[in-house]
Design a protein around this motif. Structure first.
Motif, PDB file in Angstrom:
ATOM      1  N   ALA A 148       8.489   7.810   2.052  1.00 43.53           N
ATOM      2  CA  ALA A 148       7.583   7.211   1.080  1.00 43.53           C
ATOM      3  C   ALA A 148       7.723   5.693   1.102  1.00 43.53           C
ATOM      4  O   ALA A 148       8.821   5.167   1.296  1.00 43.53           O
ATOM      5  N   SER A 149       6.625   5.010   0.900  1.00 39.89           N
ATOM      6  CA  SER A 149       6.646   3.550   0.801  1.00 39.89           C
ATOM      7  C   SER A 149       5.615   3.107  -0.225  1.00 39.89           C
ATOM      8  O   SER A 149       4.632   3.805  -0.481  1.00 39.89           O
ATOM      9  N   GLY A 150       5.869   1.939  -0.814  1.00 38.24           N
ATOM     10  CA  GLY A 150       4.915   1.407  -1.771  1.00 38.24           C
ATOM     11  C   GLY A 150       4.924   2.067  -3.125  1.00 38.24           C
ATOM     12  O   GLY A 150       4.014   1.839  -3.930  1.00 38.24           O
ATOM     13  N   ILE A 151       5.927   2.895  -3.402  1.00 31.35           N
ATOM     14  CA  ILE A 151       6.058   3.550  -4.711  1.00 31.35           C
ATOM     15  C   ILE A 151       7.489   3.389  -5.196  1.00 31.35           C
ATOM     16  O   ILE A 151       8.398   3.117  -4.404  1.00 31.35           O
ATOM     17  N   ILE A 152       7.690   3.553  -6.511  1.00 30.87           N
ATOM     18  CA  ILE A 152       9.040   3.465  -7.068  1.00 30.87           C
ATOM     19  C   ILE A 152       9.671   4.842  -6.923  1.00 30.87           C
ATOM     20  O   ILE A 152       9.727   5.641  -7.866  1.00 30.87           O
ATOM     21  N   PHE A 153      10.145   5.124  -5.711  1.00 33.66           N
ATOM     22  CA  PHE A 153      10.554   6.462  -5.304  1.00 33.66           C
ATOM     23  C   PHE A 153      11.667   7.024  -6.165  1.00 33.66           C
ATOM     24  O   PHE A 153      11.620   8.170  -6.609  1.00 33.66           O
ATOM     25  N   ARG A 154      12.693   6.211  -6.425  1.00 32.01           N
ATOM     26  CA  ARG A 154      13.903   6.749  -7.033  1.00 32.01           C
ATOM     27  C   ARG A 154      13.711   7.250  -8.456  1.00 32.01           C
ATOM     28  O   ARG A 154      14.547   7.998  -8.964  1.00 32.01           O
ATOM     29  N   SER A 155      12.632   6.887  -9.096  1.00 29.23           N
ATOM     30  CA  SER A 155      12.460   7.233 -10.510  1.00 29.23           C
ATOM     31  C   SER A 155      11.493   8.379 -10.756  1.00 29.23           C
ATOM     32  O   SER A 155      11.230   8.720 -11.911  1.00 29.23           O
ATOM     33  N   ILE A 156      10.969   8.989  -9.683  1.00 28.81           N
ATOM     34  CA  ILE A 156       9.936  10.008  -9.869  1.00 28.81           C
ATOM     35  C   ILE A 156      10.373  11.363  -9.328  1.00 28.81           C
ATOM     36  O   ILE A 156      11.210  11.456  -8.446  1.00 28.81           O
ATOM     37  N   THR A 157       9.784  12.401  -9.881  1.00 34.28           N
ATOM     38  CA  THR A 157       9.969  13.749  -9.350  1.00 34.28           C
ATOM     39  C   THR A 157       9.103  13.910  -8.114  1.00 34.28           C
ATOM     40  O   THR A 157       7.901  13.632  -8.153  1.00 34.28           O
ATOM     41  N   MET A 158       9.718  14.371  -7.039  1.00 32.24           N
ATOM     42  CA  MET A 158       8.980  14.604  -5.792  1.00 32.24           C
ATOM     43  C   MET A 158       8.861  16.095  -5.531  1.00 32.24           C
ATOM     44  O   MET A 158       9.688  16.899  -5.975  1.00 32.24           O
ATOM     45  N   GLY A 159       7.830  16.448  -4.805  1.00 34.33           N
ATOM     46  CA  GLY A 159       7.621  17.858  -4.490  1.00 34.33           C
ATOM     47  C   GLY A 159       7.124  18.054  -3.079  1.00 34.33           C
ATOM     48  O   GLY A 159       6.596  17.127  -2.458  1.00 34.33           O
ATOM     49  N   TRP A 160       7.309  19.257  -2.599  1.00 34.93           N
ATOM     50  CA  TRP A 160       6.693  19.692  -1.351  1.00 34.93           C
ATOM     51  C   TRP A 160       5.615  20.710  -1.701  1.00 34.93           C
ATOM     52  O   TRP A 160       5.854  21.634  -2.498  1.00 34.93           O
ATOM     53  N   TYR A 161       4.463  20.528  -1.115  1.00 31.78           N
ATOM     54  CA  TYR A 161       3.318  21.393  -1.308  1.00 31.78           C
ATOM     55  C   TYR A 161       2.944  21.972   0.053  1.00 31.78           C
ATOM     56  O   TYR A 161       3.272  21.401   1.089  1.00 31.78           O
ATOM     57  N   ARG A 162       2.201  23.067   0.034  1.00 33.16           N
ATOM     58  CA  ARG A 162       1.682  23.602   1.283  1.00 33.16           C
ATOM     59  C   ARG A 162       0.296  24.181   1.062  1.00 33.16           C
ATOM     60  O   ARG A 162      -0.055  24.590  -0.043  1.00 33.16           O
ATOM     61  N   GLN A 165       0.847  -1.187   0.000  1.00 30.97           N
ATOM     62  CA  GLN A 165       0.000   0.000   0.000  1.00 30.97           C
ATOM     63  C   GLN A 165       0.885   1.241   0.000  1.00 30.97           C
ATOM     64  O   GLN A 165       1.749   1.400   0.843  1.00 30.97           O
ATOM     65  N   ALA A 166       0.653   2.132  -0.952  1.00 36.38           N
ATOM     66  CA  ALA A 166       1.458   3.345  -1.056  1.00 36.38           C
ATOM     67  C   ALA A 166       1.156   4.295   0.095  1.00 36.38           C
ATOM     68  O   ALA A 166       0.002   4.429   0.515  1.00 36.38           O
ATOM     69  N   GLN A 167       2.195   4.936   0.582  1.00 35.50           N
ATOM     70  CA  GLN A 167       2.018   5.807   1.736  1.00 35.50           C
ATOM     71  C   GLN A 167       3.076   6.908   1.732  1.00 35.50           C
ATOM     72  O   GLN A 167       4.221   6.685   1.341  1.00 35.50           O
ATOM     73  N   LEU A 168       2.661   8.086   2.166  1.00 38.54           N
ATOM     74  CA  LEU A 168       3.560   9.232   2.342  1.00 38.54           C
ATOM     75  C   LEU A 168       3.377   9.736   3.770  1.00 38.54           C
ATOM     76  O   LEU A 168       2.245  10.015   4.182  1.00 38.54           O
ATOM     77  N   VAL A 169       4.471   9.852   4.510  1.00 42.44           N
ATOM     78  CA  VAL A 169       4.382  10.265   5.907  1.00 42.44           C
ATOM     79  C   VAL A 169       5.320  11.447   6.135  1.00 42.44           C
ATOM     80  O   VAL A 169       6.542  11.307   6.092  1.00 42.44           O
ATOM     81  N   GLU A 170       4.719  12.599   6.393  1.00 40.14           N
ATOM     82  CA  GLU A 170       5.483  13.832   6.624  1.00 40.14           C
ATOM     83  C   GLU A 170       5.728  14.033   8.118  1.00 40.14           C
ATOM     84  O   GLU A 170       4.887  13.651   8.947  1.00 40.14           O
ATOM     85  N   SER A 171       6.849  14.669   8.434  1.00 40.28           N
ATOM     86  CA  SER A 171       7.168  14.971   9.830  1.00 40.28           C
ATOM     87  C   SER A 171       8.115  16.169   9.884  1.00 40.28           C
ATOM     88  O   SER A 171       8.662  16.584   8.860  1.00 40.28           O
ATOM     89  N   GLY A 172       8.288  16.702  11.089  1.00 36.47           N
ATOM     90  CA  GLY A 172       9.261  17.764  11.298  1.00 36.47           C
ATOM     91  C   GLY A 172       8.695  19.156  11.472  1.00 36.47           C
ATOM     92  O   GLY A 172       9.440  20.100  11.723  1.00 36.47           O
ATOM     93  N   GLY A 173       7.397  19.304  11.351  1.00 34.09           N
ATOM     94  CA  GLY A 173       6.796  20.618  11.523  1.00 34.09           C
ATOM     95  C   GLY A 173       6.792  21.055  12.978  1.00 34.09           C
ATOM     96  O   GLY A 173       7.184  20.308  13.876  1.00 34.09           O
ATOM     97  N   GLY A 174       6.332  22.284  13.192  1.00 35.61           N
ATOM     98  CA  GLY A 174       6.262  22.797  14.549  1.00 35.61           C
ATOM     99  C   GLY A 174       6.049  24.299  14.565  1.00 35.61           C
ATOM    100  O   GLY A 174       5.779  24.914  13.526  1.00 35.61           O
TER     101      GLY A 174
END
Length: 114
Positions: free
Chosen positions: A24-38, A1-10
């Motif tokens: 990230a888990s359950g995805i082919i992480f190394r081959s994709i463009t990743m981003g941060w959104y807000r 199961q694909a999952q994204l878990v963010e941490s470190g805020g405050g």
């Protein structure tokens, strides 16, 4: 199961720094463009930084020179180093592929206030 878990805020004072992480888990992480959104209250979600599989980065004008995105493909993790934080950076921060998957993590809250 694909999952994204963010941490470190405050809660941080203006001018301070935070480092966000996204595992990230359950995805082919190394081959994709990743981003941060807000997403700030009452506003649409916006893309603030991206990093390609090869390490090329891009930033929204509002964060250029203050935020740095990086990734560790061995750990399936993407990071966002945020410096010189401003009150207008207050938002829930999420990581996702760019373009995004249909699913999202729970995000991590960043509050910049004195």
């Amino acid at each position: 199961q694909a999952q994204l878990v963010e941490s470190g805020g405050g809660l941080v004072q203006p001018g301070g720094s935070l480092r966000l992480s996204c595992a990230a888990s359950g995805i082919i992480f190394r081959s994709i463009t990743m981003g941060w959104y807000r997403q700030a209250p009452g506003k649409e979600r916006e893309l603030v930084a991206t990093i390609t599989s090869g390490g090329t980065t891009n930033y929204a004008d509002s964060v250029t020179g203050r935020f740095t995105i990086s990734r560790d493909n061995g750990k399936n993790t993407v990071y966002l180093q945020m410096n010189s934080l401003k009150p207008e950076d207050t938002a829930a921060y999420y990581c996702n592929r760019n373009p995004s998957f249909s699913f999202w993590g729970r995000g991590t809250q960043v509050t910049v206030s004195s």
